[in-house]
Scaffold this motif. Structure first.
Motif, PDB file in Angstrom:
ATOM      1  N   HIS A 151      98.546 -15.338  37.330  1.00  0.00           N
ATOM      2  CA  HIS A 151      97.343 -15.899  37.955  1.00  0.00           C
ATOM      3  C   HIS A 151      97.623 -16.536  39.314  1.00  0.00           C
ATOM      4  N   THR A 205      95.896  -3.342  42.575  1.00  0.00           N
ATOM      5  CA  THR A 205      95.386  -4.528  43.272  1.00  0.00           C
ATOM      6  C   THR A 205      94.678  -5.516  42.340  1.00  0.00           C
ATOM      7  N   ARG A 206      94.173  -5.055  41.190  1.00  0.00           N
ATOM      8  CA  ARG A 206      93.524  -5.994  40.275  1.00  0.00           C
ATOM      9  C   ARG A 206      94.529  -6.998  39.719  1.00  0.00           C
ATOM     10  N   LEU A 219      95.041 -10.159  42.574  1.00  0.00           N
ATOM     11  CA  LEU A 219      93.918 -10.968  43.035  1.00  0.00           C
ATOM     12  C   LEU A 219      94.301 -12.432  43.244  1.00  0.00           C
ATOM     13  N   GLY A 220      95.245 -12.926  42.455  1.00  0.00           N
ATOM     14  CA  GLY A 220      95.619 -14.336  42.561  1.00  0.00           C
ATOM     15  C   GLY A 220      96.735 -14.622  43.540  1.00  0.00           C
ATOM     16  N   THR A 239      95.995 -17.575  45.946  1.00  0.00           N
ATOM     17  CA  THR A 239      95.267 -18.689  45.345  1.00  0.00           C
ATOM     18  C   THR A 239      95.507 -19.985  46.125  1.00  0.00           C
ATOM     19  N   ALA A 244      91.241 -16.820  50.528  1.00  0.00           N
ATOM     20  CA  ALA A 244      91.569 -16.235  49.220  1.00  0.00           C
ATOM     21  C   ALA A 244      90.342 -15.625  48.555  1.00  0.00           C
ATOM     22  N   ARG A 245      89.206 -16.265  48.730  1.00  0.00           N
ATOM     23  CA  ARG A 245      87.987 -15.722  48.127  1.00  0.00           C
ATOM     24  C   ARG A 245      87.632 -14.372  48.739  1.00  0.00           C
ATOM     25  N   TRP A 262      89.738 -12.269  50.156  1.00  0.00           N
ATOM     26  CA  TRP A 262      90.758 -11.342  49.653  1.00  0.00           C
ATOM     27  C   TRP A 262      90.357 -10.782  48.296  1.00  0.00           C
ATOM     28  N   ARG A 263      89.954 -11.682  47.396  1.00  0.00           N
ATOM     29  CA  ARG A 263      89.570 -11.243  46.051  1.00  0.00           C
ATOM     30  C   ARG A 263      88.305 -10.394  46.096  1.00  0.00           C
ATOM     31  N   ARG A 264      87.349 -10.791  46.934  1.00  0.00           N
ATOM     32  CA  ARG A 264      86.083 -10.067  46.988  1.00  0.00           C
ATOM     33  C   ARG A 264      86.274  -8.639  47.483  1.00  0.00           C
ATOM     34  N   SER A 267      88.085  -6.591  44.822  1.00  0.00           N
ATOM     35  CA  SER A 267      87.264  -6.384  43.628  1.00  0.00           C
ATOM     36  C   SER A 267      86.153  -5.375  43.877  1.00  0.00           C
TER      37      SER A 267
END
Length: 296
Positions: free
Chosen positions: A202, A248-249, A252-253, A256, A261-262, A264-266, A269
């Motif tokens: 995580h 890549t899934r 995602l962390g 962090t 970071a948000r 990057w995750r978006r 995803s």
């Protein structure tokens, strides 16, 4: 050292072997973690795995899921150390690399002070000298697998005492370790190694960046360096018919707590699972971090 997810011996015998056992050379040193309770099946699975060149074969005696219990393997085997000894002896006879065991300190109403030393003594007599001990009981009735990773109290002291009682064994600890400072303290108390699971998944940067320093190795990659190092791995995976999001899934962390970071995750995803997604998606996700850093 990296450990695979648990693969059952029956799956190795009867399932798609290449899909279950293939890996990239970049993942070495890699241990194959097997689940099972039939010495003959485990021996056959170990023999098959030899062709894949794993660095270690690990028998899982710690997984508390209902599905695992119904197959009489995982943590329920803490109740049957004699059977575990038979299993690892059979595996060792077919392995050209070390056979190790990952276990709990006990299950249900067992007294870990009695059960764990007895378990270590009987299983080590069958040829295993390396144990990874999750410092929690597993409650086979009443707790889910997720709850079994969080609710039973940790007992690091017991694991430390097992190392003192069995100095000839390699004993590593697992459970609740969230950072390098904590890992360092456990190593300084005499343990031979620390296994980190959820925290490394995580928030990998906080656990894996700088980990080499625990062993006196300077340098190492930061989070951005890790992304760059993953590019050839991703390209190879895609070239073999894999999908970008399958890698890549699990990243995602990686950033962090950092600005961007948000974003990057978006980006990962939303875009990495689309048909034909390639490394341009990775570049777009990195741009979110660079934009945020500039704004800050």
């Amino acid at each position: 050292m990296l450990y695979t997810e648990m693969v059952t011996a029956a799956a190795i015998l009867h399932g798609p072997k290449h899909r279950l056992l293939d890996y990239s050379a970049a993942e070495h040193p890699l241990a194959l973690q097997i689940g099972g309770s039939d010495p003959r099946e485990l021996a056959m699975a170990t023999r098959i795995a030899r062709d894949w060149g794993y660095a270690e074969i690990n028998l899982n005696v710690g997984c508390p899921s209902d599905r695992v219990q119904s197959g009489c393997f995982g943590a329920v085997l803490m109740e049957r150390p004699g059977l575990v000894a038979d299993c690892v002896a059979a595996m060792g006879a077919e392995s050209d690399v070390p056979v190790t065991v990952k276990c709990r300190i006990g299950v249900d109403d067992q007294d870990p002070e009695i059960v764990l030393p007895d378990f270590l003594e009987k299983v080590s007599a069958a040829g295993v000298n390396h144990f990874i001990i999750h410092a929690r009981k597993a409650w086979l009735k009443g707790l889910s697998p997720k709850e079994n990773r969080e609710i039973p109290p940790l007992n690091y002291d017991l694991v430390l005492r097992m190392k003192a009682a069995f100095p000839q064994l390699t004993i590593c600890i697992n459970g609740g370790i969230t950072g390098l400072d904590q890992a360092q303290r456990l190593l300084e108390q005499g343990l031979d190694g620390v296994m980190v699971g959820r925290a490394a998944y995580h928030d990998p940067a906080s656990v894996l960046v700088g980990a080499d320093a625990l062993w006196g190795e300077a340098g190492g990659l930061d989070a951005f360096g890790a992304v760059e190092a993953m590019r050839p791995y991703m390209l190879d995976h895609i070239a073999q018919g894999g999908k970008l999001h399958q890698i890549t899934r699990h990243m995602l962390g990686l950033f962090t707590g950092r600005p961007g970071a948000r974003g990057w995750r978006r980006v990962l995803s939303e875009r990495a699972n689309k048909p034909g997604a390639g490394l341009e998606v990775l570049d777009a996700a990195l741009a979110e971090l660079q934009t945020a850093a500039t704004a800050a």
